[in-house]
Design a protein around this motif. Structure first.
Motif, PDB file in Angstrom:
ATOM      1  N   TRP A  91      24.042 -80.489 -11.645  1.00  0.00           N
ATOM      2  CA  TRP A  91      23.141 -79.341 -11.880  1.00  0.00           C
ATOM      3  C   TRP A  91      23.629 -78.125 -11.092  1.00  0.00           C
ATOM      4  O   TRP A  91      23.656 -77.003 -11.618  1.00  0.00           O
ATOM      5  N   THR A  92      24.018 -78.340  -9.842  1.00  0.00           N
ATOM      6  CA  THR A  92      24.469 -77.249  -8.986  1.00  0.00           C
ATOM      7  C   THR A  92      25.700 -76.560  -9.556  1.00  0.00           C
ATOM      8  O   THR A  92      25.819 -75.321  -9.504  1.00  0.00           O
ATOM      9  N   LYS A  93      26.626 -77.332 -10.102  1.00  0.00           N
ATOM     10  CA  LYS A  93      27.836 -76.754 -10.692  1.00  0.00           C
ATOM     11  C   LYS A  93      27.493 -75.708 -11.747  1.00  0.00           C
ATOM     12  O   LYS A  93      28.195 -74.694 -11.885  1.00  0.00           O
ATOM     13  N   GLY A  94      26.414 -75.932 -12.483  1.00  0.00           N
ATOM     14  CA  GLY A  94      26.000 -74.993 -13.520  1.00  0.00           C
ATOM     15  C   GLY A  94      25.302 -73.760 -12.998  1.00  0.00           C
ATOM     16  O   GLY A  94      25.072 -72.802 -13.758  1.00  0.00           O
ATOM     17  N   GLN A  95      24.969 -73.749 -11.695  1.00  0.00           N
ATOM     18  CA  GLN A  95      24.259 -72.612 -11.100  1.00  0.00           C
ATOM     19  C   GLN A  95      25.183 -71.624 -10.403  1.00  0.00           C
ATOM     20  O   GLN A  95      24.795 -70.488 -10.146  1.00  0.00           O
ATOM     21  N   LEU A  96      26.395 -72.066 -10.091  1.00  0.00           N
ATOM     22  CA  LEU A  96      27.276 -71.260  -9.241  1.00  0.00           C
ATOM     23  C   LEU A  96      28.281 -70.454 -10.053  1.00  0.00           C
ATOM     24  O   LEU A  96      28.791 -70.922 -11.066  1.00  0.00           O
ATOM     25  N   ASN A  97      28.585 -69.255  -9.571  1.00  0.00           N
ATOM     26  CA  ASN A  97      29.647 -68.467 -10.196  1.00  0.00           C
ATOM     27  C   ASN A  97      30.986 -68.780  -9.529  1.00  0.00           C
ATOM     28  O   ASN A  97      31.049 -69.499  -8.522  1.00  0.00           O
ATOM     29  N   SER A  98      32.042 -68.226 -10.043  1.00  0.00           N
ATOM     30  CA  SER A  98      33.384 -68.564  -9.550  1.00  0.00           C
ATOM     31  C   SER A  98      33.591 -68.138  -8.106  1.00  0.00           C
ATOM     32  O   SER A  98      34.278 -68.821  -7.329  1.00  0.00           O
TER      33      SER A  98
END
Length: 250
Positions: A91-98
């Protein structure tokens, strides 16, 4: 000005706990902050935590280190985490930008200063994410640290290990708010507890303050609005046990 080092570990995307601890740290006169890894994972505000810590690091007010949950954002660590932890990482991976992911990638595993070593897990093979839970694991840590003071997180419960007259590391259970003398003639390992997900039956957030000049270490517990943090976890669709853990503290 007397140096007061604030030590924060296992923040785990818990914005409510973070804000409460930052406010208390300011009131207590903290002059420098050390974030001992696991900025993300488990809870619902990873972007906010990375951005706030990133600002402090950029302003030279803080040092941040890599934790195993931070590493799991850009390395496959599914085999070493349970189902709830893995669900939170995905889930966290989908919240973060590059840029936020890059910030995590650039965090150091370990930082050593003149008398102090900072690390998330243990100075003994830090990339293996070993827990410091007993005298032997604490001894291995100080042997590889080589410093008078080593501060770590990872274990989610507050503890202090001190070197006895025969060199053995003995565990001491600190009482929140009490100044513990940590004299330089011994070696010490301080486990500062989890800010974002305590596991000792007390939901209050954990952190510690080290004062080098007076050779004292004080462990703190900070009440915060864990019901709001838990509700955010539920609304994000994260596992229910992660929300419940914030309320029960275990």
């Amino acid at each position: 000005m007397t140096e007061r080092i604030g030590l924060f570990a296992d923040l785990h995307s818990n914005l409510e706990a973070f804000d409460a601890c930052m406010e208390q740290a300011k009131e207590l006169g903290v002059t420098r902050m050390i974030f001992l890894g696991d900025i993300v994972g488990y809870n619902a505000d990873p972007s906010a935590l990375i951005d706030r810590i990133g600002e402090l690091v950029a302003a030279n007010k803080a040092i941040a280190l890599l934790g195993n949950h931070d590493e799991a954002i850009f390395e496959d660590r599914q085999a070493r985490m349970n189902a709830s932890a893995n669900a939170a990482i995905e889930w966290t991976k989908g919240q973060l930008n590059s840029m936020q992911v890059q910030f995590l990638k650039e965090l150091p595993l370990i930082v050593k200063e003149e008398e102090i070593c900072f690390v998330h897990a243990s100075a003994h093979n830090p990339s293996d994410w070993n827990y410091i839970t007993d005298s032997m694991s604490a001894w291995r840590c100080v042997q590889h640290s080589g410093k008078t003071y080593t501060f770590a997180g990872h274990a989610h419960e507050q503890a202090l290990f001190y070197q006895s007259a025969v060199g053995k590391l003995i565990r001491f259970a600190p009482h929140p708010g009490d100044e513990v003398p940590v004299m330089r003639h011994r070696q010490w390992v301080g486990i500062v507890g989890s800010l974002g997900q305590p596991r000792d039956g007390n939901p209050a957030a954990c952190f510690a303050i080290f004062e080098p000049a007076s050779e004292t270490l004080t462990f703190h517990r900070t009440p915060y609005d864990y019901f709001t943090a838990a509700d955010k976890v539920r609304r994000a669709g994260l596992p229910e046990d992660l929300a419940n853990r914030l309320i029960t503290g275990k």
